[in-house]
Every structure is written in structure tokens, then in C-alpha cells.
Motif scaffolding. Sequence first.
Motif, mmCIF file in Angstrom:
data_model
loop_
_atom_site.group_PDB
_atom_site.id
_atom_site.type_symbol
_atom_site.label_atom_id
_atom_site.label_comp_id
_atom_site.label_asym_id
_atom_site.label_seq_id
_atom_site.Cartn_x
_atom_site.Cartn_y
_atom_site.Cartn_z
ATOM 1 N N ASP A 175 0.810 -1.226 0.000
ATOM 2 C CA ASP A 175 0.000 0.000 0.000
ATOM 3 C C ASP A 175 0.838 1.269 0.000
ATOM 4 O O ASP A 175 0.302 2.379 0.037
ATOM 5 N N GLY A 176 2.178 1.131 -0.008
ATOM 6 C CA GLY A 176 3.031 2.297 -0.180
ATOM 7 C C GLY A 176 3.648 2.874 1.072
ATOM 8 O O GLY A 176 4.064 4.038 1.077
ATOM 9 N N LEU A 177 3.752 2.068 2.139
ATOM 10 C CA LEU A 177 4.372 2.570 3.363
ATOM 11 C C LEU A 177 5.819 3.006 3.101
ATOM 12 O O LEU A 177 6.301 3.981 3.681
ATOM 13 N N PHE A 178 6.505 2.291 2.196
ATOM 14 C CA PHE A 178 7.861 2.654 1.771
ATOM 15 C C PHE A 178 7.874 2.747 0.248
ATOM 16 O O PHE A 178 7.215 1.967 -0.439
ATOM 17 N N GLU A 179 8.657 3.654 -0.284
ATOM 18 C CA GLU A 179 8.771 3.772 -1.733
ATOM 19 C C GLU A 179 9.551 2.608 -2.334
ATOM 20 O O GLU A 179 9.329 2.245 -3.494
ATOM 21 N N GLU A 180 10.461 2.032 -1.555
ATOM 22 C CA GLU A 180 11.275 0.912 -2.034
ATOM 23 C C GLU A 180 11.028 -0.283 -1.123
ATOM 24 O O GLU A 180 11.207 -0.186 0.094
ATOM 25 N N TRP A 181 10.644 -1.419 -1.721
ATOM 26 C CA TRP A 181 10.301 -2.570 -0.891
ATOM 27 C C TRP A 181 10.312 -3.847 -1.723
ATOM 28 O O TRP A 181 10.326 -3.821 -2.957
ATOM 29 N N ALA A 182 10.289 -4.957 -1.011
ATOM 30 C CA ALA A 182 10.086 -6.272 -1.623
ATOM 31 C C ALA A 182 9.554 -7.197 -0.549
ATOM 32 O O ALA A 182 9.868 -7.039 0.647
ATOM 33 N N VAL A 183 8.753 -8.146 -0.948
ATOM 34 C CA VAL A 183 8.291 -9.206 -0.047
ATOM 35 C C VAL A 183 8.740 -10.536 -0.643
ATOM 36 O O VAL A 183 8.390 -10.864 -1.781
ATOM 37 N N LEU A 184 9.560 -11.261 0.109
ATOM 38 C CA LEU A 184 10.021 -12.573 -0.335
ATOM 39 C C LEU A 184 9.011 -13.618 0.126
ATOM 40 O O LEU A 184 8.676 -13.691 1.309
ATOM 41 N N ARG A 185 8.546 -14.434 -0.812
ATOM 42 C CA ARG A 185 7.564 -15.467 -0.497
ATOM 43 C C ARG A 185 8.141 -16.836 -0.872
ATOM 44 O O ARG A 185 7.742 -17.457 -1.853
ATOM 45 N N PRO A 186 9.110 -17.307 -0.075
ATOM 46 C CA PRO A 186 9.712 -18.604 -0.386
ATOM 47 C C PRO A 186 8.776 -19.758 -0.065
ATOM 48 O O PRO A 186 7.923 -19.676 0.813
ATOM 49 N N SER A 187 8.980 -20.839 -0.793
ATOM 50 C CA SER A 187 8.330 -22.097 -0.479
ATOM 51 C C SER A 187 8.970 -22.680 0.785
ATOM 52 O O SER A 187 9.798 -22.037 1.438
ATOM 53 N N TRP A 188 8.610 -23.881 1.117
ATOM 54 C CA TRP A 188 9.111 -24.515 2.336
ATOM 55 C C TRP A 188 10.606 -24.789 2.227
ATOM 56 O O TRP A 188 11.112 -25.181 1.187
ATOM 57 N N PHE A 189 11.321 -24.615 3.337
ATOM 58 C CA PHE A 189 12.776 -24.697 3.343
ATOM 59 C C PHE A 189 13.265 -26.152 3.264
ATOM 60 O O PHE A 189 12.787 -27.017 4.003
ATOM 61 N N MET A 190 14.270 -26.397 2.452
ATOM 62 C CA MET A 190 14.957 -27.686 2.470
ATOM 63 C C MET A 190 15.585 -27.958 3.834
ATOM 64 O O MET A 190 15.673 -29.107 4.275
ATOM 65 N N GLN A 191 16.008 -26.894 4.503
ATOM 66 C CA GLN A 191 16.643 -27.042 5.820
ATOM 67 C C GLN A 191 15.692 -27.617 6.872
ATOM 68 O O GLN A 191 16.149 -28.062 7.934
ATOM 69 N N ASN A 192 14.387 -27.629 6.595
ATOM 70 C CA ASN A 192 13.451 -28.246 7.536
ATOM 71 C C ASN A 192 13.757 -29.717 7.762
ATOM 72 O O ASN A 192 13.386 -30.278 8.801
ATOM 73 N N PHE A 193 14.441 -30.338 6.795
ATOM 74 C CA PHE A 193 14.742 -31.765 6.902
ATOM 75 C C PHE A 193 16.178 -32.041 7.344
ATOM 76 O O PHE A 193 16.530 -33.197 7.585
#
Length: 291
Positions: free
Chosen positions: A121-139
Motif C-alpha cells: 500500500d506504499g508505506l515505503f517507496e522501495e520494498w520487496a516481499v520474499l515469499r519462499p516455499s518450504w525450506f529444504m533445511q526443515n529436513f
Amino acid sequence: MTNHPSVLVTGATGTTGSRVVGRLVALGHDITSAARRPADAAGARGIRFDWHDARTFSAALGGVDRAYLVPPVGDPGPVAVMRPFLEQARAAGVRRVVLLSSSAVPVGGPGVGQVHALLADGLFEEWAVLRPSWFMQNFTGRHVHAESVREEGVVSSATGDGKVGFVDADDIAAVAVRALTDPVAPNTDLVITGPEALSYQDVAAVMARISGRPVEHRRLTYEQMRDRLTVAGIPGEFAAMLAGLDRSIAEGAENRVTGTVERVTGRPPRTFRAHVERAFAECGRGAAPKA
């Protein structure tokens, strides 16, 4: 825009945060490494930071213009504590924010999806949201799945035959660093997966082949998975949410792969087999990996 912006990394001792710190230090950036139990890393300044203690916010924000944010672990409603921090960060001169979310949580969705909405919604002019899948490190790391593999030779889930584009945390960190340091911010969300979608049965088979010891997938119901997570010490509401995500996987919600890692970093993502081979090589083939 400076060549080496100062960056705050929260969750700096965690799975992705520690990797982001290491990569940024190697690139010559000035890093504030923030965690509830801080430790100075080579080339980074360690400070105490707790999402639920607003008294720690000012020190974390001092002199930084970019931030990598890992939401409070296990909090089903992180927006309540993250919104005040984000507003304080903007007032303090932070220009770019990169938020760690999940492929399972859309903008405006539950949990961190509400924080995602603030950025979109524009709280910051520069941004990114990382939406990774499930981590391999979980195993292979510090996770209930990894513990059950080590102790029982079992991966338990309510995912049925559903598939997931499991991703290596090193690849997530590589994308995060580009999102933080590239001259132009992504200003969007980035769904990050590995190169192939695997079922939990596939995961068990790969681990069995590489370890030389039996590993099986134990199929649970939603209720059984929720209760298992609760017994493992995960708060009830969060355990129910995680079990619900397993159920979504069974319904096909995570059966996808994206080209994000290669598009952003210029190299393909690591395969699950390569990840497990590396984990066993680091600890010795005769023992199950612990990190």
C-alpha cells in the motif's frame, strides 16, 4: 544512493538472517545484526532486538537505510508489533524494506500477509516481499521434521501426495541480498522455489538413498499433525495454522516452481538432492545432518 548502504538484518542468527548477514558482509556493507540473543559476526555489529520490546527499536534503526525483516516466530498476528516498528523505521530514514513472508501467504492474507499489505500500500517507496516455499533445511536443520528423521527415520505430515517446490535457504538469502542492494528495488513480491516440486514421500526417498538408512513418510490427519506440533512445543494456534498449511499442500496449493532464483541471481536454484548431499558431507555420511 551509496554503493554500500547500511543494512539492518533482524532474525540475524536464524536460517535466512545469518545467511543474509554473511553475504552482505562479504560485499562490504555496514551491517547491524539484530537478534534476541545477539552475537557480533565478523564485519557486523550485533545488537539485541525483540519485536515484542519496542525499547529495542531505536538502537536497531540507528544509521541504517535498508532493512531485512524476519517476522516474530510463532506469532499468528505479527502486524500488531511490526506496524509500529515500520512506522518508526520510515521516520528514522529507512528507505527500503525487504520482508520475509511465505509462498503460502498472499498479500492481505493471515499473519504476515497483513504486513505485506502495508508495504504494497506504499508505506515505503522501495520494498520487496520474499515469499519462499518450504525450506529444504526443515529436513536437515533444527526443525521437527529434521529431528524425527534423525531420531526415528520418519517424516510425518498431513500433506498426503501433495507436492512442494522446496527451496534452499542459501537461495532465499541470495535473492534477499539482491532485493536489498540492487539499484532499483523490486517493489513487488517474489515467489521463491527450488527447481522441482516434490512430495514428502519423494523427500523421504531422497534422504534414504543419500543417508543409507531407512526414511519413510508417515501420513497423518490434520488433527494428528496439529497435536504432534503442539507436543513439540509449538503454541496451539500456530500449530493449527501449520497443520492447516499441510492440508493446503495436500490439496495442491504449493505444487509449483518459479524461475525467481535464476532470474534474480543469474544461477539456477539448488536441487533437494544436492542440498542433502552437502548436508551429509558436512557432518559425515554416517550421521544425520544437524544444520
